[in-house]
Design a protein around this motif. Sequence first.
Motif, PDB file in Angstrom:
ATOM      1  N   ARG A  36     -15.333 -51.991 -14.090  1.00  0.00           N
ATOM      2  CA  ARG A  36     -14.165 -51.216 -13.680  1.00  0.00           C
ATOM      3  C   ARG A  36     -13.318 -50.859 -14.906  1.00  0.00           C
ATOM      4  NH1 ARG A  36     -10.710 -54.232 -10.142  1.00  0.00           N
ATOM      5  NH2 ARG A  36     -11.414 -56.137 -11.195  1.00  0.00           N
ATOM      6  N   GLY A  37     -13.954 -50.766 -16.058  1.00  0.00           N
ATOM      7  CA  GLY A  37     -13.219 -50.445 -17.271  1.00  0.00           C
ATOM      8  C   GLY A  37     -14.161 -50.184 -18.414  1.00  0.00           C
ATOM      9  N   ARG A  38     -13.633 -49.820 -19.563  1.00  0.00           N
ATOM     10  CA  ARG A  38     -14.432 -49.647 -20.753  1.00  0.00           C
ATOM     11  C   ARG A  38     -13.509 -49.628 -21.965  1.00  0.00           C
ATOM     12  NH1 ARG A  38     -18.083 -46.153 -21.503  1.00  0.00           N
ATOM     13  NH2 ARG A  38     -17.382 -45.588 -23.549  1.00  0.00           N
ATOM     14  N   LEU A  90      -7.195 -44.814 -14.889  1.00  0.00           N
ATOM     15  CA  LEU A  90      -7.697 -43.486 -14.536  1.00  0.00           C
ATOM     16  C   LEU A  90      -8.049 -43.388 -13.064  1.00  0.00           C
ATOM     17  CD1 LEU A  90      -8.393 -43.992 -17.651  1.00  0.00           C
ATOM     18  CD2 LEU A  90      -9.869 -42.027 -17.402  1.00  0.00           C
ATOM     19  N   GLY A  91      -7.964 -44.518 -12.376  1.00  0.00           N
ATOM     20  CA  GLY A  91      -8.297 -44.540 -10.961  1.00  0.00           C
ATOM     21  C   GLY A  91      -8.102 -45.954 -10.465  1.00  0.00           C
ATOM     22  N   GLN A 135     -10.110 -48.163  -9.484  1.00  0.00           N
ATOM     23  CA  GLN A 135     -11.058 -49.115 -10.078  1.00  0.00           C
ATOM     24  C   GLN A 135     -11.506 -48.640 -11.449  1.00  0.00           C
ATOM     25  OE1 GLN A 135     -11.210 -51.805  -8.614  1.00  0.00           O
ATOM     26  NE2 GLN A 135     -11.025 -51.516  -6.413  1.00  0.00           N
ATOM     27  N   ASP A 136     -10.601 -48.105 -12.226  1.00  0.00           N
ATOM     28  CA  ASP A 136     -10.968 -47.522 -13.526  1.00  0.00           C
ATOM     29  C   ASP A 136      -9.817 -47.742 -14.501  1.00  0.00           C
ATOM     30  OD1 ASP A 136     -12.005 -46.077 -15.613  1.00  0.00           O
ATOM     31  OD2 ASP A 136     -12.256 -44.205 -14.485  1.00  0.00           O
ATOM     32  N   ARG A 155      -9.039 -48.546 -18.353  1.00  0.00           N
ATOM     33  CA  ARG A 155      -9.707 -48.530 -19.662  1.00  0.00           C
ATOM     34  C   ARG A 155      -8.757 -48.979 -20.772  1.00  0.00           C
ATOM     35  NH1 ARG A 155     -13.245 -42.853 -19.096  1.00  0.00           N
ATOM     36  NH2 ARG A 155     -13.580 -43.110 -16.843  1.00  0.00           N
ATOM     37  N   PHE A 195     -19.196 -41.613 -19.140  1.00  0.00           N
ATOM     38  CA  PHE A 195     -18.469 -42.838 -19.449  1.00  0.00           C
ATOM     39  C   PHE A 195     -17.858 -43.550 -18.251  1.00  0.00           C
ATOM     40  CE2 PHE A 195     -17.959 -40.399 -23.561  1.00  0.00           C
ATOM     41  CZ  PHE A 195     -18.840 -41.198 -24.273  1.00  0.00           C
ATOM     42  N   PRO A 206     -16.902 -45.988 -15.512  1.00  0.00           N
ATOM     43  CA  PRO A 206     -17.365 -47.327 -15.117  1.00  0.00           C
ATOM     44  C   PRO A 206     -18.026 -47.266 -13.742  1.00  0.00           C
ATOM     45  CG  PRO A 206     -15.084 -47.410 -15.903  1.00  0.00           C
ATOM     46  CD  PRO A 206     -15.452 -45.952 -15.763  1.00  0.00           C
ATOM     47  N   VAL A 207     -19.047 -48.071 -13.561  1.00  0.00           N
ATOM     48  CA  VAL A 207     -19.857 -47.984 -12.352  1.00  0.00           C
ATOM     49  C   VAL A 207     -19.024 -48.222 -11.093  1.00  0.00           C
ATOM     50  CG1 VAL A 207     -20.585 -50.391 -12.591  1.00  0.00           C
ATOM     51  CG2 VAL A 207     -21.966 -48.837 -11.238  1.00  0.00           C
ATOM     52  N   GLY A 208     -18.007 -49.082 -11.192  1.00  0.00           N
ATOM     53  CA  GLY A 208     -17.196 -49.387 -10.018  1.00  0.00           C
ATOM     54  C   GLY A 208     -16.217 -48.297  -9.626  1.00  0.00           C
ATOM     55  N   ALA A 209     -16.088 -47.276 -10.471  1.00  0.00           N
ATOM     56  CA  ALA A 209     -15.079 -46.251 -10.237  1.00  0.00           C
ATOM     57  C   ALA A 209     -15.626 -45.022  -9.528  1.00  0.00           C
ATOM     58  CB  ALA A 209     -14.436 -45.837 -11.565  1.00  0.00           C
ATOM     59  N   GLY A 211     -13.683 -43.725  -6.305  1.00  0.00           N
ATOM     60  CA  GLY A 211     -12.390 -43.135  -6.645  1.00  0.00           C
ATOM     61  C   GLY A 211     -12.536 -41.785  -7.329  1.00  0.00           C
ATOM     62  N   ARG A 212     -13.544 -41.675  -8.177  1.00  0.00           N
ATOM     63  CA  ARG A 212     -13.764 -40.405  -8.867  1.00  0.00           C
ATOM     64  C   ARG A 212     -14.136 -39.307  -7.866  1.00  0.00           C
ATOM     65  NH1 ARG A 212     -14.388 -39.030 -14.002  1.00  0.00           N
ATOM     66  NH2 ARG A 212     -12.534 -40.330 -14.041  1.00  0.00           N
ATOM     67  N   ARG A 228     -13.213 -39.081  -4.836  1.00  0.00           N
ATOM     68  CA  ARG A 228     -12.000 -38.670  -4.129  1.00  0.00           C
ATOM     69  C   ARG A 228     -11.142 -37.768  -5.009  1.00  0.00           C
ATOM     70  NH1 ARG A 228      -9.862 -43.651  -2.970  1.00  0.00           N
ATOM     71  NH2 ARG A 228      -8.625 -43.221  -4.822  1.00  0.00           N
ATOM     72  N   GLN A 229     -11.048 -38.087  -6.298  1.00  0.00           N
ATOM     73  CA  GLN A 229     -10.303 -37.222  -7.213  1.00  0.00           C
ATOM     74  C   GLN A 229     -10.934 -35.835  -7.277  1.00  0.00           C
ATOM     75  OE1 GLN A 229     -10.573 -39.645 -10.759  1.00  0.00           O
ATOM     76  NE2 GLN A 229      -8.566 -40.586 -10.454  1.00  0.00           N
TER      77      GLN A 229
END
Lengths: 504, 504
Positions: A227-229, A241-242, A244-245, A247, B37, B39-42, B45-46, B48-49
Amino acid sequence: MTSHEMETTWNALTLHWQQLADLGGIGSLLGWDQSTFLPVGAAGGRARQQALLAGITHARATDAAYGRLLDDAQRHTDWSPVQARTLALARRQFEESTRLPGAFVQDFTQHVGESYSAWVGARPANDFARMVPYLERTLELSLQAASYFPEFASPMDYFIDQSDEGMTAEVVDRVFAELREALVPLVEAVAQVPEPRTDFLHRSYPTDVQLQLGGEIAVAFGYDLTRGRQDLTAHPFMTRLGGQDVRITTRVKERDLTEALYSTLHETGHALYEQGVAPELLGTPLGGGVSAGVHESQSRLWENLVGRSRAFWTAYFPTFRDAFPEQLADVTEDEMYRAVNVAQRSLIRTDADELTYNLHVITRYELERELLSGRLAVRDLAQAWHAAYETNLGLRAPSDVDGVLQDVHWFGGGIGGAFQGYTLGNVLSAQFYAAAQRALPGLDAQIARAEFTGLHGWLREQVYAPGSTLTPAALVERVTGEPLTVAPYVAYLRGKFGELYGLS
Amino acid sequence: MTSHEMETTWNALTLHWQQLADLGGIGSLLGWDQSTFLPVGAAGGRARQQALLAGITHARATDAAYGRLLDDAQRHTDWSPVQARTLALARRQFEESTRLPGAFVQDFTQHVGESYSAWVGARPANDFARMVPYLERTLELSLQAASYFPEFASPMDYFIDQSDEGMTAEVVDRVFAELREALVPLVEAVAQVPEPRTDFLHRSYPTDVQLQLGGEIAVAFGYDLTRGRQDLTAHPFMTRLGGQDVRITTRVKERDLTEALYSTLHETGHALYEQGVAPELLGTPLGGGVSAGVHESQSRLWENLVGRSRAFWTAYFPTFRDAFPEQLADVTEDEMYRAVNVAQRSLIRTDADELTYNLHVITRYELERELLSGRLAVRDLAQAWHAAYETNLGLRAPSDVDGVLQDVHWFGGGIGGAFQGYTLGNVLSAQFYAAAQRALPGLDAQIARAEFTGLHGWLREQVYAPGSTLTPAALVERVTGEPLTVAPYVAYLRGKFGELYGLS
């Protein structure tokens, strides 16, 4: 309002909040990409995209239909405590977005842009005089902004409340006065003792190995890479950024072993807070860190209370020795611990160490307060700066370049509220950590074994999961059993630096 | 309309177009980040954006006030040719966005999502029967979409026109028939000749060196990294994130020297087109490549006509030998040239080589046309697929996994217009390249010296700078002196593969 109407209103509000959060996340992506990967030729186009999205977001945040939903909700008193708190924060943000007239915001934005451009030229020329008319206008506009919120006792109170809800200049004044009283003699005493060696920190450390080590420690702390990088930027930051995002970014220097490490641990602290917010709060006004001070408390806790502790280096010195066998061949664990904790008075805030940093912040806070109250004129600011540094740090900058012109904040933004959060965060970091030590017997021994799940789990439950469910003050009181207080921080600094520098 | 009113209308339209372009760029950033880039968990949410931004963009693209501006503009006939073309394309996009009812688009989107999920399970199970009801509904919805555009002679004409403006099924039918007539015997003849050695392509090639080489060649071709960048993704693509922000992505395999190289050159061709559009067109309906076919012509021109030529390997074989001295120790320049041009009949489109690829495309195009016309029933599609592969490629897949179930297009999207652009692009690549050879004497010798400025400059002036100022047909005619024609492509393939495989 019937319960059915309440539900309908709540669902409509929830949908709107999710959209605002998603627009915010898109804006964060535009900013993150700008700092990490944007091609140099694309800067102009990106700025236009950001302005467009800001306009769209502002229109949604101030939408009249949304305002009516908030009004509808406010007519009802039967909301749960969490719902009531959500509505209060939503109202707070709605007022913040709607009270400032559009033309005023545009004027302010344009002026700040021009002021920033002037500062970019005036700073290397050591020309504070050139900035005086810009700063005078900035002060005027800042006061005008505050005037739209007459419910606050003073402009400074308004600005402080913006980043640290519920905090007042009176409290900050008292906290900072106590802190200065303790810090000035401590800094003075440290200055009399010979400095430990730090030569080895500036040997050649391959940047990729530095980054890998920092990343591993971030993960050990609890940073969740699903959920990050982590990426590289000129100035490190954390951004959501979201839902679950979350960074982080890092700066790495081949010849400074502390740069990547501690910027990573600092931003990891911010990220652990955001990643720890309870999932059901995400996309609502409660779905993020509650204040600048509490946020900074977490970055500082992981960076300093953990990352600059003796226990941390007990755990990680062997790892660093394995990663850099030649560079650290003549270095002991104790020398490493002392080197990353070296304290010395200096002129530049961003280079300051854990001990002296707050004196830089307090100086700026007090000058801001004097400017906003009218007791200090802009034309006298440069001299007031030098005088304050002599008082607080015993140093006088040879020029305004290393004086009042050093920080962008006032020249590229407003005056008021920009600095106090850093030191409130430091104070809170020790207060939270002391509570953690009480709740988690053997915490130091866990850290010395690179075990962070206990600390991370406790912080997540106590501080992170609630998001903005409680006010900052209520959170601090619930977690630590007392209101914001300087004592644990002063005790921490006296204990640590007293031992390090052999003070009696 | 007075000239003042014209100017006011034009300025308002220009502002609106810039906003639509900027929203498109933001959408591209969301997609680029998702592929590079995120993250797999996002992922949730992406999505939906993206849906939120798509809604905002659609609302702006179909805004009634914008429609009135277009109507106002249309009442005037005194626009310059470029303005008139701009208005025509804006109208085309407005109709595309407004004629499909919102509920229909929602149904279609939802159905396609369900169909895709079913395909993900049905494909490994070799279960075409499970997909029949989904495909039947997809066909029905595709026909309904086309029915909103009754000005086209057939659904297939509508779908072709969507990606290749002005092209018709009649023309594509004729072009593809000519092409098949030439290709089938050529492929058959090549199949009789022993294959050249390709063993060395699958040695171990460090991926970072591969990427660096590909990037250097992209820059040598003319790709401007101040307005672009290259990253890694599972599937390579080119995307425009802003007027001056055109990025490419690449896939790299340690044991396939051709993967990173040719995916880079392919996407570089797309990027050179987008980067070459005249700056004054950016942010207007003319500010991008004009059609799928012309776009693909540029990716294929740089990938195949240049990058798989003997002259290219004269220029670059020494570079590759220096980069991979051990891996290429026993390889000659001629062997390298032959290895990257190996041709063989196969069952899978995405693995197909330059010579046989078009037969895969033609097969799919013809099946699409039969489905849309009602001459082929969905339940008979799998068998029709096998029969067509026997006719066109002389092969029969052992199952539907390597047959009708192999491509996502029909199962995750609509039926119609998905494939023909690839082969139109191949045909046009040779037609444009033949024109370049006439205009640039000594072009082959330049390429053999790794000099690409002549070719890039000519293409930029002739093909890229105009953006969408001309229709695809007018562009082809102006640049090559004749309409779309198969002859140069067939001559190119016969010449190249005749020489390579020693055909008489």
